[in-house]
Design a protein around this motif. Structure first.
Motif, short mmCIF file in Angstrom:
data_model
loop_
_atom_site.label_atom_id
_atom_site.label_comp_id
_atom_site.label_asym_id
_atom_site.label_seq_id
_atom_site.Cartn_x
_atom_site.Cartn_y
_atom_site.Cartn_z
N HIS A 241 -5.76 -15.60 -3.32
CA HIS A 241 -5.10 -14.46 -2.70
C HIS A 241 -3.71 -14.30 -3.34
CE1 HIS A 241 -8.11 -13.86 0.39
NE2 HIS A 241 -8.08 -15.15 0.68
N LYS B 295 0.80 -1.23 0.00
CA LYS B 295 0.00 0.00 0.00
C LYS B 295 0.83 1.27 0.00
CE LYS B 295 -3.59 -2.37 2.72
NZ LYS B 295 -4.44 -2.33 3.94
N ILE C 37 -6.94 -11.70 6.85
CA ILE C 37 -7.71 -12.78 6.25
C ILE C 37 -7.62 -13.99 7.16
CG2 ILE C 37 -8.00 -14.24 4.21
CD1 ILE C 37 -8.50 -11.25 3.70
N ARG D 183 -6.93 -4.80 -3.83
CA ARG D 183 -6.51 -4.23 -2.54
C ARG D 183 -5.00 -4.12 -2.38
NH1 ARG D 183 -9.68 -7.42 2.08
NH2 ARG D 183 -10.11 -9.01 0.51
N ALA D 184 -4.24 -5.01 -2.99
CA ALA D 184 -2.79 -5.00 -2.82
C ALA D 184 -2.13 -4.56 -4.12
CB ALA D 184 -2.29 -6.39 -2.43
N CYS E 262 -4.11 -8.56 -6.70
CA CYS E 262 -2.95 -7.68 -6.73
C CYS E 262 -2.78 -6.97 -8.07
CB CYS E 262 -1.68 -8.49 -6.46
SG CYS E 262 -1.65 -9.24 -4.82
N CYS F 249 1.16 -10.44 5.32
CA CYS F 249 0.16 -9.39 5.09
C CYS F 249 -1.26 -9.95 5.23
CB CYS F 249 0.32 -8.76 3.71
SG CYS F 249 1.80 -7.74 3.52
N LEU F 250 -1.45 -11.18 4.78
CA LEU F 250 -2.77 -11.80 4.94
C LEU F 250 -3.09 -12.02 6.41
CD1 LEU F 250 -2.77 -14.53 2.11
CD2 LEU F 250 -3.74 -12.23 2.04
N VAL G 117 -7.68 -10.99 -1.83
CA VAL G 117 -6.73 -9.89 -1.92
C VAL G 117 -6.02 -10.04 -3.26
CG1 VAL G 117 -4.75 -8.73 -0.89
CG2 VAL G 117 -6.45 -9.84 0.59
N GLU H 133 -4.22 2.27 -1.76
CA GLU H 133 -5.25 1.23 -1.83
C GLU H 133 -6.49 1.74 -2.54
OE1 GLU H 133 -7.38 -1.98 1.20
OE2 GLU H 133 -6.43 -0.19 1.99
N PHE I 69 -4.13 -7.31 5.90
CA PHE I 69 -5.48 -7.47 5.34
C PHE I 69 -6.39 -8.30 6.24
CE2 PHE I 69 -2.62 -6.83 1.71
CZ PHE I 69 -3.24 -5.74 1.10
#
Length: 930
Positions: free
Chosen positions: A469, A417, A447, A590-591, A572, A435-436, A570, A582, A445
């Motif tokens: 993802h 981001k 998840i 989102r990524a 990319c 990140c997830l 998510v 973002e 994020f």
């Protein structure tokens, strides 16, 4: 009539014809210790010393830099101004409206012109309406070899070719009609015959020209009506690259005097020019208008930090890796607002394109400029591109010095981001997994574990695929940061060539695009033989402009969007720009990761960012052979050899001639011939703004009584939040206005393209879907109309406040107005009736813009905030302004709840106060002319 105070410094070149101001004739030992960038400031102050805007005291303050740095406010009159069309159109509309205003008072409108030479490049309106994944299904396995040309055959049918017979190898047979839009000629990769552009690029350009015809007619009128204005038409190139290739003169000449080229531009990436040894940086639209109208930029005399480069560049590292590595070092060094000057033995390893890429990243490590003094590398570049320059040795006496070892640079990307969140490519898979797992934030994020392995099947072009993802759905090689750099572009092209020859493909649902910085890039990619391979992987030239970088990406294929939403994935984007907030590229992506062009191509082939390139194959051929990134990554020697052979002065010469020629559409475009612009009341692009209404005698400052807070905002509210640049939402106030003008949603275009229409831009102020208004408690462009308690669109609430004559203020936290230098982030609130912004702190450029529009920037006292003062935002506020208002003055604010607190006015000097008293810079200049 008054003799110039520094006439005794005038010297003459050996040819006897050209003169210059020679600061060495001051015979002052302090001059020899000045960094080169400060010497440029000094020369400009000496040359422009008029006793009013620039005083002798200013010259002596700059000369005394070692004592006055971070203390003295000094003026800088740059040699020229650089505008792109999004920021340039409001400036030109303001000048046209000013002609109207002075005409009404009996003044010759022809006197209203930019005083400072101004270049306006039309490059921000290109949209990716068409690309490969929209019109074609999954590709067949590409053949490593080109098909043999056959007489009478036409281009068509295969990915990477011209889809509708864009060329023919039959002698004398005409090409398609779209060839009337001229640009660098290409060869069809399948028939080896000339075509003017890939079909997709031509169609995108054609749609751009039709969509923006009103704006282009206005720009063409500006180019004819105003003196000192040069307009570069669309589809020529991106502003930063054209500044490097075409507009920069290294040494300027005017009225028999020569002097160093320098520039301020309405884009933060104007700093790219410092790689050529030309001083320049980005300013806001309002500041640029001030310079255009003859006023210098005011800046605190900066501290200068020396950056010593040592070591050898890693063989696998691109200039982008060097950029990101240097960005990390300089960000950690705390150089915000400072000048950086590079030197050391490592300098010789950096080409001019490498240097310009590093200089272009200034906004990401918060330096004002990153200056590369002219040396043998620069002089070689000047000779190659038919420019002239001279070497100036730099003394680094008394500078703070940072040392950076180039051999420590390894391949990185940045994201998901923010540009400062660097990730080594070797650690990318593990970092994305973390990140997830992380809670929602700059790197997270959140998840759940059971959803992290989700696979969502979908159909595209009649074939089934799966998304997970980390799946890449946007891969854009774009023009902002990287596409001026032949080494990284050629690396990407050679990687594509090797990948195609190895039998690798890019899945067709991925929205791939290639937007070169200029025709020169297309030219050398073509002449080096790599463009067909990029096109075959889907990276076809879609046009010349910012495109994806400013959010101008058409929606993803519907089945892709639905799959992302179904799995809450998510997904990319990977892009070679330097802006990836973002939701900016696409709401459902989102990524987003910043990467060098070859890594954009690599991740597109892989189809995911969740990959370890060292251990996992980049792809598998139809025969089942695994191909690794190391198998297709070109060597530095390969790249340098092609760069030396192909990026030569003839390319610059040819493209310079093409730019001056323009394209057929622009040349045939009709525009008014009048001195005053004939505004069309039906136009939805160009409108005369109301800034110059009631130009009566200036009044003393009026106190703000019983004002309501239009918005109650938190920390780090950006200019993107205040004035969005992307698409116009169909349920927004701006959309309602355009619908009332009988436009369909497909005709809305973007806020950036409609910056010449104050009705659209005012309705678009605070229209960001990411705006966090504490009066509401959830993101969105809404607020509470406090008297009624109703939740309304911001503009609807403003209409009620204005109907009832209620003044407005804004409450905010820290770093209000950070981000882009967007003039409408101040113009919009002014037209909404905002009289003051009370915040804990301001981004300096935006604070200057508020002053320039007659809005008072007021700062809470240290340690105080809206929360500490227990403000709820629904009180009435009265701010007493004295008639003898002065810089940095303390004012008292009283609320209807009985609270009283103090704020500080952030007027830096008497000029700021004068602007505020007049209701802003534009009204000040107009009154001066009257």
């Amino acid at each position: 009539t008054v003799e110039h105070p520094f006439n005794h410094l005038i010297d003459t070149l050996k040819d006897g014809d050209r003169k210059y101001f020679n600061p060495q004739k001051l015979n002052d030992a302090r001059y020899d210790k000045l960094p080169l960038s400060i010497r440029v400031l000094l020369e400009a102050a000496i040359r422009k010393c008029d006793g009013f805007y620039v005083k002798e005291e200013d010259v002596h303050n700059i000369l005394d830099w070692s004592e006055q740095q971070n203390v003295a406010e000094v003026p800088f009159p740059p040699a020229r101004v650089l505008l792109q069309d999004f920021t340039g159109i409001p400036a030109m509309v303001d000048l046209a409206a000013m002609r109207d205003a002075v005409t009404k008072h009996g003044v010759d409108p022809g006197l209203v012109n930019p005083v400072c030479p101004t270049d306006l490049i039309v490059d921000h309106s290109l949209q990716i309406d068409l690309n490969k994944c929209q019109s074609q299904g999954p590709p067949s396995r590409p053949s490593p070899a080109r098909p043999t040309p056959r007489r009478g055959s036409q281009c068509g049918g295969e990915r990477g070719s011209c889809s509708k017979g864009g060329c023919s190898d039959t002698p004398g047979r005409p090409a398609t009609a779209v060839q009337q839009i001229e640009n660098t000629p290409l060869l069809c990769p399948f028939h080896l015959q000339p075509v003017s552009e890939p079909e997709t690029a031509l169609k995108n350009q054609e749609l751009e020209l039709i969509r923006n015809k009103e704006r282009l007619q206005f720009f063409k009128w500006c180019s004819k009506a105003f003196k000192n204005v040069n307009v570069v038409p669309p589809d020529v190139g991106a502003v930063h690259q054209l500044n490097l290739e075409y507009l920069s003169q290294v040494v300027q000449e005017s009225q028999g005097f020569i002097y160093p080229d320098s520039v301020v531009g309405t884009d933060s990436h104007t700093t790219m020019i410092n790689g050529l040894g030309i001083l320049g940086w980005g300013v806001g639209g309002i500041e640029s208008e001030a310079v255009m109208l003859g006023q210098p930029i005011s800046l605190t005399l900066p501290q200068v930090v020396g950056c010593r480069l040592v070591g050898s560049v890693n063989i696998l590292a691109t200039s982008i890796d060097i950029v990101l590595g240097i960005t990390k070092h300089l960000r950690q060094a705390g150089i915000a607002g400072k000048f950086v000057e590079f030197f050391g033995p490592g300098m010789s390893q950096l080409s001019v394109p490498d240097r310009t890429t590093i200089a272009n990243m200034c906004p990401e490590y918060n330096a004002t400029v990153s200056f590369f003094p002219v040396d043998h590398v620069t002089l070689k570049h000047f000779k190659q591109t038919s420019k002239t320059g001279s070497t100036v040795m730099l003394s680094l006496v008394s500078l703070k010095v940072i040392e950076i070892n180039l051999s420590s640079m390894v391949p990185h990307v940045s994201g998901p981001k923010r540009p400062q969140d660097r990730v080594a490519v070797s650690s990318m898979k593990e970092d994305f997994q973390s990140c997830l797992n992380e809670k929602v934030g700059f790197k997270g994020f959140h998840i759940s574990k059971e959803k992290q392995e989700s696979l969502v099947p979908f159909l595209h072009g009649g074939q089934e695929y799966e998304l997970a993802h980390g799946s890449v759905v946007i891969a854009a090689v774009i023009s902002c940061t990287n596409n001026c750099n032949p080494s990284v572009m050629l690396t990407a092209g050679l990687l594509a060539k090797k990948a195609v020859e190895a039998g690798l493909i890019v899945k067709p649902y991925i929205r791939t695009s290639l937007a070169p910085g200029s025709g020169m890039v297309t030219h050398y990619l073509n002449t080096s033989g790599v463009l067909p391979y990029l096109s075959q992987l889907g990276f076809e030239v879609i046009g010349y402009g910012c495109a994806t970088c400013v959010g101008n990406t058409a929606p993803l294929p519907e089945t892709v969007s639905e799959a992302i939403k179904e799995g809450d994935l998510v997904a990319c984007g990977v892009l070679s720009g330097n802006r990836h907030f973002e939701g900016r590229l696409c709401d459902c992506v989102r990524a987003n990761y910043l990467a060098s062009p070859p890594l954009v191509v690599a991740y597109a082939i892989a189809g995911t960012v969740s990959i370890n390139f060292e251990k996992e194959p980049l792809g598998v051929t139809s025969e089942g052979k695994e191909v690794y990134l190391r198998d297709v990554w070109p060597t530095r020697e390969e790249v340098q050899q092609i760069e030396q052979d192909k990026v030569i002065s003839s390319i610059f010469t040819e493209l310079r001639a093409r730019r001056e020629k323009g394209n057929t559409f622009w040349n045939n475009l009709e525009c008014p011939e009048s001195v005053v612009f004939p505004w069309d009341p039906k136009s939805t692009y160009i409108r005369s703004p109301s800034f110059f209404n009631k130009l009566v005698k200036v009044q003393p400052p009026q106190s703000i009584e019983n004002a309501h807070a239009l918005l109650f905002l938190g920390d780090k509210v950006t200019t993107d939040h205040i004035s969005p640049a992307g698409s116009i939402a169909r349920v927004s106030a701006a959309a309602k206005y355009l619908l009332s003008k009988r436009l369909t949603p497909r005709e809305f275009n973007s806020y950036g393209a409609r910056r010449g229409n104050d009705a659209v831009m005012t309705r678009g102020t605070f229209a960001s879907i990411k705006l966090q208004n504490r009066l509401i408690g959830k993101p969105g462009p809404k607020t509470v109309h406090i008297p009624s308690g109703q939740t309304l669109d911001v503009f609807e609430a403003v209409e009620r406040y204005q109907r009832d004559g209620i003044p407005l203020i804004i409450l905010a936290g820290k770093q209000y107005g950070s981000g882009n230098s967007r003039d409408w982030a101040a113009k919009g609130p002014y037209l909404l009736g905002v009289r003051a912004v009370i915040a804990e702190s301001f981004e300096k450029m935006h604070k200057n813009h508020l002053v320039g529009m007659g809005i008072a920037p007021l700062q809470f006292l240290p340690g105080q905030s809206a929360d500490s003062l227990e403000l709820c935002g629904k009180e009435k506020f009265t701010i007493t302004l004295p008639e003898d208002l002065s810089p940095k003055q303390m004012l008292t604010v009283k609320t209807s709840s009985g609270k009283t607190f103090s704020v500080t006015t952030l007027f830096d000097n008497e000029m700021d106060v004068a602007f505020y008293r007049h209701g802003g810079l534009l009204r000040y200049v107009a009154r001066t002319m009257l």
